[in-house]
Design an enzyme around this catalytic site. Structure first.
Site, PDB file in Angstrom:
ATOM      1  N   ASP A   1       4.897 -65.974  28.299  1.00 21.46           N
ATOM      2  CA  ASP A   1       3.653 -65.306  27.178  1.00 21.46           C
ATOM      3  C   ASP A   1       3.987 -66.248  25.920  1.00 21.46           C
ATOM      4  O   ASP A   1       3.435 -65.641  24.802  1.00 21.46           O
ATOM      5  CB  ASP A   1       3.890 -63.938  26.903  1.00 21.46           C
ATOM      6  CG  ASP A   1       2.807 -63.277  26.161  1.00 21.46           C
ATOM      7  OD1 ASP A   1       1.547 -63.684  26.019  1.00 21.46           O
ATOM      8  OD2 ASP A   1       3.021 -62.337  25.466  1.00 21.46           O
TER       9      ASP A   1
ATOM     10  N   ASP B   1      13.773 -66.464  24.031  1.00 16.84           N
ATOM     11  CA  ASP B   1      12.886 -66.655  22.881  1.00 16.84           C
ATOM     12  C   ASP B   1      13.744 -67.080  21.729  1.00 16.84           C
ATOM     13  O   ASP B   1      14.865 -67.084  21.542  1.00 16.84           O
ATOM     14  CB  ASP B   1      12.345 -65.082  22.342  1.00 16.84           C
ATOM     15  CG  ASP B   1      10.887 -65.298  21.557  1.00 16.84           C
ATOM     16  OD1 ASP B   1      10.074 -64.817  22.276  1.00 16.84           O
ATOM     17  OD2 ASP B   1      11.040 -65.785  20.525  1.00 16.84           O
TER      18      ASP B   1
ATOM     19  N   GLY C   1       9.893 -58.160  23.559  1.00 12.77           N
ATOM     20  CA  GLY C   1      10.551 -57.816  25.049  1.00 12.77           C
ATOM     21  C   GLY C   1       9.642 -56.714  25.849  1.00 12.77           C
ATOM     22  O   GLY C   1      10.195 -56.343  26.885  1.00 12.77           O
TER      23      GLY C   1
ATOM     24  N   LYS D   1       0.433 -67.714  29.367  1.00 11.72           N
ATOM     25  CA  LYS D   1      -0.742 -67.626  28.539  1.00 11.72           C
ATOM     26  C   LYS D   1      -0.966 -69.134  28.456  1.00 11.72           C
ATOM     27  O   LYS D   1      -0.374 -70.013  28.110  1.00 11.72           O
ATOM     28  CB  LYS D   1      -0.145 -66.813  27.202  1.00 11.72           C
ATOM     29  CG  LYS D   1      -1.240 -66.874  26.225  1.00 11.72           C
ATOM     30  CD  LYS D   1      -1.179 -65.821  25.245  1.00 11.72           C
ATOM     31  CE  LYS D   1      -0.147 -65.841  24.243  1.00 11.72           C
ATOM     32  NZ  LYS D   1       0.331 -64.626  23.527  1.00 11.72           N
TER      33      LYS D   1
HETATM   34  C1  LIG Z   1       3.334 -63.389  21.935  1.00  7.28           C
HETATM   35  S1  LIG Z   1       4.951 -63.387  21.678  1.00  7.28           S
HETATM   36  C2  LIG Z   1       5.679 -62.826  23.359  1.00  7.28           C
HETATM   37  C3  LIG Z   1       5.680 -61.481  23.298  1.00  7.28           C
HETATM   38  C4  LIG Z   1       6.373 -60.708  24.660  1.00  7.28           C
HETATM   39  N1  LIG Z   1       5.661 -61.358  25.916  1.00  7.28           N
HETATM   40  C5  LIG Z   1       6.303 -59.344  24.704  1.00  7.28           C
HETATM   41  O1  LIG Z   1       5.610 -58.714  25.601  1.00  7.28           O
HETATM   42  O2  LIG Z   1       6.892 -58.808  24.070  1.00  7.28           O
HETATM   43  C6  LIG Z   1       5.316 -65.300  21.981  1.00  7.28           C
HETATM   44  C7  LIG Z   1       6.637 -65.471  21.774  1.00  7.28           C
HETATM   45  O3  LIG Z   1       6.864 -67.082  22.012  1.00  7.28           O
HETATM   46  C8  LIG Z   1       8.125 -67.452  21.323  1.00  7.28           C
HETATM   47  N2  LIG Z   1       8.374 -68.962  21.310  1.00  7.28           N
HETATM   48  C9  LIG Z   1       7.405 -69.721  20.728  1.00  7.28           C
HETATM   49  N3  LIG Z   1       7.994 -71.027  20.786  1.00  7.28           N
HETATM   50  C10 LIG Z   1       8.944 -70.769  21.669  1.00  7.28           C
HETATM   51  C11 LIG Z   1       9.935 -71.562  22.049  1.00  7.28           C
HETATM   52  N4  LIG Z   1      10.026 -73.149  22.071  1.00  7.28           N
HETATM   53  N5  LIG Z   1      11.063 -71.278  22.922  1.00  7.28           N
HETATM   54  C12 LIG Z   1      11.263 -69.923  23.105  1.00  7.28           C
HETATM   55  N6  LIG Z   1      10.473 -68.955  22.534  1.00  7.28           N
HETATM   56  C13 LIG Z   1       9.337 -69.695  21.975  1.00  7.28           C
HETATM   57  C14 LIG Z   1       7.843 -66.795  19.956  1.00  7.28           C
HETATM   58  O4  LIG Z   1       8.989 -66.838  19.024  1.00  7.28           O
HETATM   59  C15 LIG Z   1       7.342 -65.349  20.188  1.00  7.28           C
HETATM   60  O5  LIG Z   1       8.051 -64.218  20.075  1.00  7.28           O
END
Ligand SMILES: C[S@@+](CC[C@H](N)C(=O)[O-])C[C@H]1O[C@@H](n2cnc3c(N)ncnc32)[C@H](O)[C@@H]1O
Length: 265
Positions: free
Chosen positions: A133, A75, A55, A173
């Site tokens: 992200d 997410d 978050g 990203k």
């Molecule tokens: C680097 S983290 C994000 C961190 C977030 N931006 C923060 O600041 O807290 C990447 C996220 O992408 C999510 N993710 C990956 N594939 C996804 C999908 N198909 N649908 C939704 N979320 C996804 C992962 O579960 C992970 O929590």
């Protein structure tokens, strides 16, 4: 001082700063630095945060848009609630999640809990800014991770573009490497300004970079009308000899990572 030690030290520094400022993840500083340079979010914006767990970016989005804005995060993983934001648990590439996001957007509950004025029966409310992200679960095998990530980014583009208002902004990203130009070119067909940016908070720590896209065009440029970013990525990979046409050889890039296939004589 080894490179690995230096990178870990940098990550710890951002993590400590995040903790002291009440952010859930050090990644919050990446969006703050993107925002400082590009002003993607304006007060009162309607924002979608893709890949929002835990978050950090959602917190920054709420701060930047303020009480009159709207923030929806999605997410696969559940996050603890963030005041003012609405969090969807689901896969952004699945229709059910997409419908849920659209329903929440049309309902229009603002950060301050009041409602946006209703839209007409034949109108659809759209987001002003979409931030992503998103990252697949990393395996540590760079080629494989980068290939999966690129496909995911293309899917995020294709799902979110119809939800973004003309003139709106998008940031995602993306991992540097094979095929990245396919996505960058596809973005240039849809936005008037596309730039790669590496915020200080992610420098030295990984090969990630952020693709910052501003001013969505009312419709894609000529060559890209009627095609998707995923299709354009595939065409690019084929033209580079990285994958063969899917009718001739099925390449499961998700399992294997992109492999360069020697061009036939
Ligand atoms: C680097 S983290 C994000 C961190 C977030 N931006 C923060 O600041 O807290 C990447 C996220 O992408 C999510 N993710 C990956 N594939 C996804 C999908 N198909 N649908 C939704 N979320 C996804 C992962 O579960 C992970 O929590």
């Amino acid at each position: 001082m080894s490179k690995r030690w230096f990178q870990a030290h940098q990550r710890d520094t951002w993590r400590r700063q995040a903790r002291s400022k009440g952010y859930r993840a050090r990644s919050a500083f990446k969006l703050k630095q993107i925002q400082e340079k590009f002003t993607l979010i304006r007060e009162g914006d309607l924002i979608l945060d893709v890949g929002s767990h835990p978050g950090g970016w959602t917190q920054v989005s709420v701060e930047e848009t303020g009480p009159n804005g709207l923030v929806i995060g999605i997410d696969l993983l559940a996050s603890a609630p963030i005041e003012g934001a609405q969090m969807v648990i689901g896969d952004v590439t699945e229709t059910t999640s997409q419908e849920l996001i659209l329903d929440l957007l049309q309902a229009g509950t603002k950060v301050d809990g009041t409602s946006l004025p209703p839209v007409g029966a034949d109108e659809t409310r759209l987001f002003n800014t979409i931030v992503s992200d998103i990252s697949p679960r990393l395996t540590g095998q760079y080629d494989r991770d980068q290939a999966i990530s690129l496909e995911l980014v293309a899917m995020v583009f294709d799902f979110t573009m119809p939800l973004l208002v003309p003139g709106g902004s998008f940031v995602t990203k993306i991992f540097q490497g094979t095929g990245i130009e396919g996505v960058v070119n596809a973005a240039k067909q849809r936005f008037s300004r596309v730039q790669r940016f590496s915020p200080e908070a992610s420098r030295n720590s990984s090969s990630e970079v952020f693709l910052v896209c501003k001013n969505k065009l009312p419709r894609p440029k000529k060559g890209s009308r009627g095609t998707s970013v995923a299709q354009e990525l595939n065409t690019h990979l084929e033209s580079e000899g990285i994958i063969q046409h899917k009718d001739s050889v099925p390449i499961d890039s998700v399992k294997s990572g992109f492999r360069r296939i020697p061009k036939k004589e």
